[in-house]
Design a protein around this motif. Sequence first.
Motif, short mmCIF file in Angstrom:
data_model
loop_
_atom_site.label_atom_id
_atom_site.label_comp_id
_atom_site.label_asym_id
_atom_site.label_seq_id
_atom_site.Cartn_x
_atom_site.Cartn_y
_atom_site.Cartn_z
N VAL A 168 0.90 -1.13 -0.22
CA VAL A 168 0.07 -0.11 -0.14
C VAL A 168 0.94 1.36 0.04
O VAL A 168 1.81 1.47 0.94
N ASN A 189 -0.40 -7.61 -4.62
CA ASN A 189 -1.59 -6.90 -4.91
C ASN A 189 -0.98 -5.60 -4.31
O ASN A 189 -0.61 -5.27 -3.32
N TYR A 190 -1.37 -4.59 -5.24
CA TYR A 190 -0.81 -3.19 -4.86
C TYR A 190 -1.77 -2.15 -4.93
O TYR A 190 -2.74 -2.06 -5.78
N THR A 191 -2.02 -1.27 -3.65
CA THR A 191 -2.91 -0.03 -3.68
C THR A 191 -1.71 1.23 -3.75
O THR A 191 -0.98 1.19 -2.96
N ASN A 230 -1.49 5.31 -4.45
CA ASN A 230 -2.10 6.59 -4.69
C ASN A 230 -1.08 7.31 -5.22
O ASN A 230 0.05 7.53 -4.65
N GLN A 263 -9.02 3.66 -9.87
CA GLN A 263 -10.03 3.72 -8.75
C GLN A 263 -10.92 4.56 -8.89
O GLN A 263 -12.15 4.88 -8.40
N LYS A 321 -5.64 7.01 -8.15
CA LYS A 321 -5.65 5.97 -7.28
C LYS A 321 -5.69 4.87 -8.36
O LYS A 321 -6.50 4.49 -8.86
N TYR A 377 -5.42 0.26 -8.16
CA TYR A 377 -5.42 -0.93 -7.33
C TYR A 377 -5.05 -2.08 -8.73
O TYR A 377 -5.67 -2.11 -9.54
#
Length: 749
Positions: free
Chosen positions: A67, A249-251, A253, A269, A317, A319
């Motif tokens: 994240v 998995n990448y979030t 911003n 997103q 953003k 995901y």
Amino acid sequence: MKKLLYFLVSFLIVTSISFAQTKERKPGHTGTSKFRQLKQELPTPNTQHTASGAPGYEYTQQQVDYVMNITIDDETQKLYGDEVITYHNNSKDYLEYLWVQLDQNMRAPDSKTPDVQQTSIAGGSLRRPKTFTKDYLKKPFAGGFNLEYVRDANDKPLSHFINNTMMRINLAKPLAPGATYVFKIKWWYNINNYILDGGRSGYEHFPKDGNNLYVIAQFFPRLAVYDNVDGWQNIQFWGRSEFALEFGNYTVNITVPADHILNATGILQNPKEVLSKEQYKRLQKAKKTFDNPVMIVNQTEAEAAEKGHSKKTKTWKFYAERVRDIGIATSRKFIWDAMAVDINGKTVMAYSLYPKEGNPLWEEHSTRVVANTLKVYSKYTFDYPYHKAISVHARRQGMEYPQICWNFGRPNENGTYSDRVKNGMIGVITHEVGHNFFPMIVNSDERQWTWMDEGLNSFVQIQAETTYDPNISSRGLPKKIVRYMSMDQERLSPIMTQGDHVYNFGPNAYSKPAAGLTMLRNTIMGPELFDYAFRTYSKRWMFKHPTPADFFRTMEDAAAMDLDWFWRGWFYTTDYNDVGIKEVKKYYLTDNPSKTAKTKTQRFSKEINELIYFASEDEIGDPSKAKKLKDFTAINEYLNNLSEVERATMKKVPNYFYEVTFDKPGGLVLPLIVELTFEDGTKERKQYPAEIWSKHDKEVKKTFATEKQITNIVVDPDLETADIDMTNNSWPKKTEGNQFEKFKQKLKN
Ligand SMILES: [Zn+2]
């Protein structure tokens, strides 16, 4: 039955020769057949990497989720980031520490990378303005990660040690199998101007409008791979051999100036927050447009954006699921077009981002090339599983990340461009988009085995770019690797060499493996067998970490072909292929050799008794020198004992027997392709498997029984096998060939 006669004849001649050779005794040896199995070279199969080349029932790999908050400061060209990393230990091992890759440190002032480069005056560092300035005039670029903190999940400082481009996270207690570990890093770094300072990412400055175009990668501390093949893959990043990364998995911003157009790996997103209403509407239209690209941001809008320098920011953003990395492209200068691609019923988006400097070339080709690449690669491997693929215009770059890549190809300032620029651009976009398959999805270890992604990718690239434009002359064809293969052996490395230690990186890791696979497909295995096996490998190792042995084993496993000789020669040695025609002898059957070679067409049933002698011509074409080789009474007796029915079904007696000696000065073993041309101009082709060399590595004889006289014999007429010397491939020898040979000899002296 024709075969029977032929067998008897050769038997009679050969035996007399081999008797003569048994008198001399030679010392013993351990056996060095080029066809022996690769048992010593390949790792022992296990329950993770099986003997069939498939992942085993106990196959595991680690997962790392991120994240991240990233800010790109366009005024100072700095990148700021913080991340929370969740490391999933899916292995059966306890881990005392974790290794994190700090790739940016390759650009740090204390980087060891420049130290290992040879610098010599004659070698050119004075002659090239860029290297001269960089090496002798400029202060070293203040690159490298500046870590503000490394903390555990409770925000307590975490013990760590930095060794150049690798950082060891010292865990308070070993991480148990199946357990998860969360930690946090905050950092910043100076983004390099890659035009001036080099690198696979960074920014280009456009002095005319004062804007920067960013292509950002290796921008965050990211986990090294841990597996049961190498343990931790923590070979240092020297700048060349690429990356080994885990899926996760990448979030993410990403904050940039409000007037930038940005794209990155992952699903956007918040499109309604970052796109204008008009842009959003156009994007929805593009998602249903399969024939032509739709402009999301057109050139007029991009040129208008170039003029403003917003002090406001915007946060994009994303995901991303099951990706091994993230890439970001952002600029005020970006034109953006988009097109939907149908991959077996699933819609994937093809995007391009480019400044006006890329036009008119980019609006014409980029997105269409992306779409073509996704379709052709999907056919050769598996259906493209991600939702998009982006081609970003970046001068002098050709670099790949999941779902996004940087590509060169810039027209002249007045918009004109040569075919070379156009074809280069089509080639590089195909190549870099193709990297989505190898190594972004079939996730091999790039740090160690460059060929596993570059070679396989360059091979499929040939199929894709020639589908887009049949006039493109692809690298990676066997005939194009000849010059490299015939180089000084001291400058060659086997393909199976770690990339940092290779002299000629391009031919070694890209063209030679691609040429080998082309040969394997078109000449050795045939398209049907090869394509099935290649797809099997691709599907078996989607979203996993294959090794070279997994590829070699799968190709054999799915095809029922022993290819160990091919892997050994082409991948484990620097041997080259050179086959020639050493000698051609002509024989015929006659009732009287002292007469002439006038053999009539004979039928066994009628004139069998006339076949008395087997004669040869000393010099082909001069029957007066024919001499008797054998009395055929025994054969005649044998044939005369056959039943009427058997004799009635027999074929004509061949008029001529040509015994051709093929010699092999080259070390490689490959199929022998022979083309015969007859006196009436007709041609016949025969391909012998590589195994023809298994008992005769230096030379081998083949006898051709023919009705018509042979006027010409050529080995490898279509240049399929990368034969490095074609002057010995023809009989009779070509005169131009002889002159070339003399010229070559002159060069050697
Ligand atoms: Zn590549």
